[in-house]
Design a protein around this motif. Sequence first.
Motif, PDB file in Angstrom:
ATOM      1  N   TRP A 123       0.882  -1.208  -0.020  1.00 39.58           N
ATOM      2  CA  TRP A 123       0.028   0.240  -0.068  1.00 39.58           C
ATOM      3  C   TRP A 123       0.794   1.090   0.101  1.00 39.58           C
ATOM      4  O   TRP A 123       1.655   1.472   0.853  1.00 39.58           O
ATOM      5  N   ALA A 124       0.865   1.941  -1.154  1.00 34.81           N
ATOM      6  CA  ALA A 124       1.908   2.831  -1.253  1.00 34.81           C
ATOM      7  C   ALA A 124       1.406   4.117  -1.901  1.00 34.81           C
ATOM      8  O   ALA A 124       0.725   3.871  -2.995  1.00 34.81           O
ATOM      9  N   VAL A 125       1.672   5.238  -1.417  1.00 31.58           N
ATOM     10  CA  VAL A 125       0.934   6.467  -2.410  1.00 31.58           C
ATOM     11  C   VAL A 125       1.441   6.527  -3.713  1.00 31.58           C
ATOM     12  O   VAL A 125       2.559   6.082  -4.139  1.00 31.58           O
ATOM     13  N   THR A 126       0.786   7.279  -4.573  1.00 27.58           N
ATOM     14  CA  THR A 126       1.046   7.194  -5.968  1.00 27.58           C
ATOM     15  C   THR A 126       2.321   7.954  -6.120  1.00 27.58           C
ATOM     16  O   THR A 126       2.772   9.000  -5.380  1.00 27.58           O
ATOM     17  N   GLY A 127       3.294   7.319  -6.976  1.00 31.98           N
ATOM     18  CA  GLY A 127       4.463   7.977  -7.180  1.00 31.98           C
ATOM     19  C   GLY A 127       5.594   7.516  -6.259  1.00 31.98           C
ATOM     20  O   GLY A 127       6.784   7.648  -6.127  1.00 31.98           O
ATOM     21  N   ALA A 128       5.197   6.679  -5.209  1.00 25.40           N
ATOM     22  CA  ALA A 128       6.080   5.943  -4.321  1.00 25.40           C
ATOM     23  C   ALA A 128       7.130   4.792  -4.929  1.00 25.40           C
ATOM     24  O   ALA A 128       8.231   4.682  -4.349  1.00 25.40           O
ATOM     25  N   GLY A 129       6.788   4.378  -6.076  1.00 23.69           N
ATOM     26  CA  GLY A 129       7.803   3.474  -6.379  1.00 23.69           C
ATOM     27  C   GLY A 129       7.367   1.918  -6.195  1.00 23.69           C
ATOM     28  O   GLY A 129       8.327   1.282  -5.957  1.00 23.69           O
ATOM     29  N   LYS A 130       6.258   1.673  -6.237  1.00 28.16           N
ATOM     30  CA  LYS A 130       5.544   0.126  -6.183  1.00 28.16           C
ATOM     31  C   LYS A 130       6.435  -0.646  -7.109  1.00 28.16           C
ATOM     32  O   LYS A 130       6.828  -1.954  -6.946  1.00 28.16           O
ATOM     33  N   THR A 131       6.532  -0.216  -8.394  1.00 33.20           N
ATOM     34  CA  THR A 131       7.022  -0.890  -9.381  1.00 33.20           C
ATOM     35  C   THR A 131       8.426  -1.433  -9.053  1.00 33.20           C
ATOM     36  O   THR A 131       9.126  -2.346  -9.245  1.00 33.20           O
ATOM     37  N   GLU A 132       9.395  -0.270  -8.641  1.00 36.80           N
ATOM     38  CA  GLU A 132      10.704  -0.556  -8.405  1.00 36.80           C
ATOM     39  C   GLU A 132      10.963  -1.312  -7.312  1.00 36.80           C
ATOM     40  O   GLU A 132      11.752  -2.076  -7.359  1.00 36.80           O
ATOM     41  N   ILE A 133      10.023  -1.461  -6.286  1.00 35.58           N
ATOM     42  CA  ILE A 133      10.276  -2.249  -5.194  1.00 35.58           C
ATOM     43  C   ILE A 133      10.210  -3.830  -5.371  1.00 35.58           C
ATOM     44  O   ILE A 133      10.877  -4.479  -4.858  1.00 35.58           O
ATOM     45  N   LEU A 134       9.686  -4.040  -6.428  1.00 36.43           N
ATOM     46  CA  LEU A 134       9.516  -5.655  -7.228  1.00 36.43           C
ATOM     47  C   LEU A 134      11.096  -5.834  -7.826  1.00 36.43           C
ATOM     48  O   LEU A 134      11.010  -7.268  -8.032  1.00 36.43           O
ATOM     49  N   TYR A 135      11.572  -5.021  -8.145  1.00 29.19           N
ATOM     50  CA  TYR A 135      12.807  -5.310  -8.887  1.00 29.19           C
ATOM     51  C   TYR A 135      13.779  -6.449  -8.319  1.00 29.19           C
ATOM     52  O   TYR A 135      13.915  -7.516  -9.007  1.00 29.19           O
ATOM     53  N   PRO A 136      14.136  -6.498  -7.090  1.00 28.66           N
ATOM     54  CA  PRO A 136      15.055  -7.255  -6.468  1.00 28.66           C
ATOM     55  C   PRO A 136      14.433  -8.751  -6.545  1.00 28.66           C
ATOM     56  O   PRO A 136      15.112  -9.749  -6.585  1.00 28.66           O
TER      57      PRO A 136
END
Length: 438
Positions: A123-136
């Motif tokens: 649950w992340a504010v818009t623009g928080a980078g949810k997609t990038e969190i998935l990279y690892p």
Amino acid sequence: MPHKKVWGRRLLTREVAQLPKEILNQVTYQRTASVMKRNQQIICQRCGQITQQQEAKLNEEDYYCPHCLFLGRNDTTQELWLFDQPPLFPRQIIFTWDKTLTIEQAKIAQRLTTQVTDHHLIWAVTGAGKTEILYPLLQLLLATGKRVAIASPRVDVCQELLLRFTTVFPEEKIVLLHGKQQVPYTFSSFVICTTHQLYRFYHAFDLLVVDEIDAFPYVRDQGLQYATETAKKPDGQLIYLTATPDERLLKEIRRTFQIHYLPLRFHQRLLPEPRLIFWNNWRLCLNKRKKMNPLIKKIQTLVKDNHVLLFCPSIELMNELQMKLAEWLPTINITSVSSKDKKRQEKVQAMRHQKYEVLLTTMILERGVTFENISVIVLGAEHEVFTKSALVQIAGRADRKGEFSNSQVCFFYHEKTRAIKKAVKEINMMNKAGRLLQ
């Protein structure tokens, strides 16, 4: 290899009949009843929905499922063919992202990679980078021979995700699937698709990420939730992403999902808080230049610093307003885009390259799309299409990328609805929590 067309798929008898016959000799599969009769009900094995027999009768003997007709009729004359897929092997993954996660992003990413047997909600504010969190996590799973999919209810979000992932995983063959695409399916270890495409997969994914779970049509759709659960492997990991979960969703998943909350954007700036602009009977002003001054002056002010996304409650209104604004603001490059626009993808891409100063749009750009140097206007924020979550998502289009550019969010309204009040309250609440992390 033609058999790659069916690995991990869930198809009806008539769909299998269209495949080359030699494929069936090269793969393993199960066949099961596609629609089952039980007492006075029928149960659809494709979407999981239950229907009373009298509501689903074809003739004296046969029945169909009315819930998933949009995929082609599923009835008791069909079987479901459930195709196995071979194991994948460890391999080297090329990853080319040149940025780093924030401290808060890294904490969540670490939990995802160390707790791969758990389900998670980010649950992340818009623009928080949810997609990038998935990279690892994606790097880890792909490198160990796992299969992953990222699904979203919106085609535009899927297109955006494809752009991001092909940039950071340049050697991966990423398959994009949605209903408007004519390219035939072929097996890939990395799939991006609309949520409706999950009906065609069976026990296929080690990781399934569903983005924008609060968006139509996914929210409250039991069939899509069934498709999600059965598209992943029985021991597969499920991750939900959202910026605007409702209380009901949080209550439903709290016992079975780990919830990670991130209220601060990737660039460490807070959400622009909406400016509420009362405009009495604004609909009656559209044909008169002087009465349109509140909107015209606001556009002229905003384009000095940013490009502008102008959200309209309907396509008809958008088209009418575009013609008027093009006449009244001849020096500003203005266009519009909607779900009916055949040049939709080209215009969105052109807006990414800042070729338009003002882009009028409908709800199709409500979420999942990122532009640089953007201010936002919502015209008629009191309209029923602008729910609380929609207004929060729309406000989140502003100041998502690049250096600070004085982005603004303006809600023009005739009536201050509950949705407007709740959206402003939620944005203020997120910013209050975000300040603690700055």
